[in-house]
Design a protein around this motif. Structure first.
Motif, PDB file in Angstrom:
ATOM      1  N   MET A  59       0.741 -39.384 -48.127  1.00 45.10           N
ATOM      2  CA  MET A  59      -0.314 -40.262 -48.614  1.00 45.10           C
ATOM      3  C   MET A  59      -0.429 -41.448 -47.666  1.00 45.10           C
ATOM      4  O   MET A  59       0.546 -42.084 -47.352  1.00 45.10           O
ATOM      5  CB  MET A  59       0.036 -40.725 -50.023  1.00 45.10           C
ATOM      6  CG  MET A  59      -0.919 -41.724 -50.619  1.00 45.10           C
ATOM      7  SD  MET A  59      -2.486 -41.105 -51.187  1.00 45.10           S
ATOM      8  CE  MET A  59      -1.986 -39.910 -52.361  1.00 45.10           C
ATOM      9  N   GLN A  73      -7.122 -43.394 -54.289  1.00 45.06           N
ATOM     10  CA  GLN A  73      -6.312 -42.414 -53.578  1.00 45.06           C
ATOM     11  C   GLN A  73      -5.380 -43.079 -52.563  1.00 45.06           C
ATOM     12  O   GLN A  73      -4.462 -42.445 -52.069  1.00 45.06           O
ATOM     13  CB  GLN A  73      -7.199 -41.394 -52.870  1.00 45.06           C
ATOM     14  CG  GLN A  73      -7.924 -40.488 -53.846  1.00 45.06           C
ATOM     15  CD  GLN A  73      -8.435 -39.248 -53.168  1.00 45.06           C
ATOM     16  OE1 GLN A  73      -7.684 -38.549 -52.487  1.00 45.06           O
ATOM     17  NE2 GLN A  73      -9.708 -38.971 -53.353  1.00 45.06           N
ATOM     18  N   THR A 123      -8.160 -35.917 -52.044  1.00 44.70           N
ATOM     19  CA  THR A 123      -8.783 -34.861 -52.834  1.00 44.70           C
ATOM     20  C   THR A 123     -10.276 -35.116 -52.996  1.00 44.70           C
ATOM     21  O   THR A 123     -10.745 -36.251 -52.919  1.00 44.70           O
ATOM     22  CB  THR A 123      -8.133 -34.742 -54.222  1.00 44.70           C
ATOM     23  OG1 THR A 123      -8.246 -35.994 -54.899  1.00 44.70           O
ATOM     24  CG2 THR A 123      -6.665 -34.355 -54.102  1.00 44.70           C
ATOM     25  N   LEU A 133      -6.256 -32.512 -46.521  1.00 38.26           N
ATOM     26  CA  LEU A 133      -5.022 -31.973 -47.099  1.00 38.26           C
ATOM     27  C   LEU A 133      -3.792 -32.656 -46.501  1.00 38.26           C
ATOM     28  O   LEU A 133      -2.880 -33.060 -47.230  1.00 38.26           O
ATOM     29  CB  LEU A 133      -4.969 -30.458 -46.877  1.00 38.26           C
ATOM     30  CG  LEU A 133      -3.820 -29.704 -47.514  1.00 38.26           C
ATOM     31  CD1 LEU A 133      -3.881 -29.821 -49.036  1.00 38.26           C
ATOM     32  CD2 LEU A 133      -3.862 -28.240 -47.102  1.00 38.26           C
ATOM     33  N   GLU A 134      -3.765 -32.808 -45.182  1.00 34.10           N
ATOM     34  CA  GLU A 134      -2.643 -33.458 -44.508  1.00 34.10           C
ATOM     35  C   GLU A 134      -2.437 -34.899 -44.989  1.00 34.10           C
ATOM     36  O   GLU A 134      -1.320 -35.408 -44.984  1.00 34.10           O
ATOM     37  CB  GLU A 134      -2.874 -33.496 -42.994  1.00 34.10           C
ATOM     38  CG  GLU A 134      -2.751 -32.173 -42.306  1.00 34.10           C
ATOM     39  CD  GLU A 134      -3.235 -32.203 -40.860  1.00 34.10           C
ATOM     40  OE1 GLU A 134      -3.082 -31.177 -40.187  1.00 34.10           O
ATOM     41  OE2 GLU A 134      -3.786 -33.231 -40.409  1.00 34.10           O
ATOM     42  N   ASN A 135      -3.517 -35.546 -45.389  1.00 33.23           N
ATOM     43  CA  ASN A 135      -3.450 -36.947 -45.804  1.00 33.23           C
ATOM     44  C   ASN A 135      -3.443 -37.127 -47.313  1.00 33.23           C
ATOM     45  O   ASN A 135      -3.560 -38.252 -47.807  1.00 33.23           O
ATOM     46  CB  ASN A 135      -4.605 -37.722 -45.170  1.00 33.23           C
ATOM     47  CG  ASN A 135      -4.389 -37.924 -43.695  1.00 33.23           C
ATOM     48  OD1 ASN A 135      -3.668 -38.836 -43.290  1.00 33.23           O
ATOM     49  ND2 ASN A 135      -4.965 -37.067 -42.872  1.00 33.23           N
ATOM     50  N   GLY A 136      -3.331 -36.026 -48.052  1.00 38.89           N
ATOM     51  CA  GLY A 136      -3.221 -36.104 -49.501  1.00 38.89           C
ATOM     52  C   GLY A 136      -4.479 -36.594 -50.196  1.00 38.89           C
ATOM     53  O   GLY A 136      -4.397 -37.150 -51.288  1.00 38.89           O
TER      54      GLY A 136
END
Length: 173
Positions: free
Chosen positions: A1, A42, A126, A121-124
């Protein structure tokens, strides 16, 4: 994240202008518009920065753990973090939590879309799938309709002016 505080130490970049988007999207034939779920929330705040978000309730004092709308620089921080996430992917631009993906061919569009999904996805991060539009021949992005025919104003924005009653005096103006 990703942590929101990382963006503070970097040089702040301005949002892409509509002119830049128009220039970059000229010739594109396929478009996807992505919307990030819960935007600012996020991004996790660094523990040492959380104290500045302190608020009081009947149950005591609390601090936010995530970036919130009440922080005056939140929009700039969020824009910078998302810009860095999609940076370097040809055919991808963002304004705040909205990401537009474009291509002159299906293969070009799909390559940019897949690279964007991988970075998110790599950075969490959504997506809000209900607000996303995939593989369209036209899309409305920040008041401008982009299509393979070119650009035009968003019909909803134009109708506001077309449907309004004529102004009768200076105060109405």
């Amino acid at each position: 994240m990703r942590q929101a505080n990382k963006a503070l130490s970097r040089e702040q970049h301005l949002l892409p202008t509509i002119d830049e988007l128009i220039h970059d999207l000229t010739g594109a034939r396929l478009f996807t518009k992505l919307d990030l779920r819960s935007g600012y929330h996020q991004l996790e705040l660094h523990p040492s920065s959380r104290y500045i978000t302190k608020f009081s309730t009947h149950a005591g004092l609390f601090c936010y753990k995530r970036l919130n709308f009440g922080i005056s620089s939140a929009s700039e921080i969020f824009q910078e973090v998302i810009r860095n996430v999609v940076s370097g992917i040809p055919g991808v631009k963002n304004i705040s939590d909205n990401i537009i993906i474009y291509g002159k061919s299906q293969a070009e569009h799909d390559k940019a879309l897949n690279a964007t999904f991988k970075r998110l996805l790599e950075n969490g991060l959504t997506l809000n799938l209900e607000k996303c539009e995939f593989n369209k021949d036209q899309v409305v992005f920040f008041g401008v309709t982009f299509s393979k025919e070119g650009i035009s104003p968003d019909p909803k924005k134009v109708s506001i002016f077309k449907d309004m009653s004529p102004l009768k005096n200076v105060p109405e103006l």
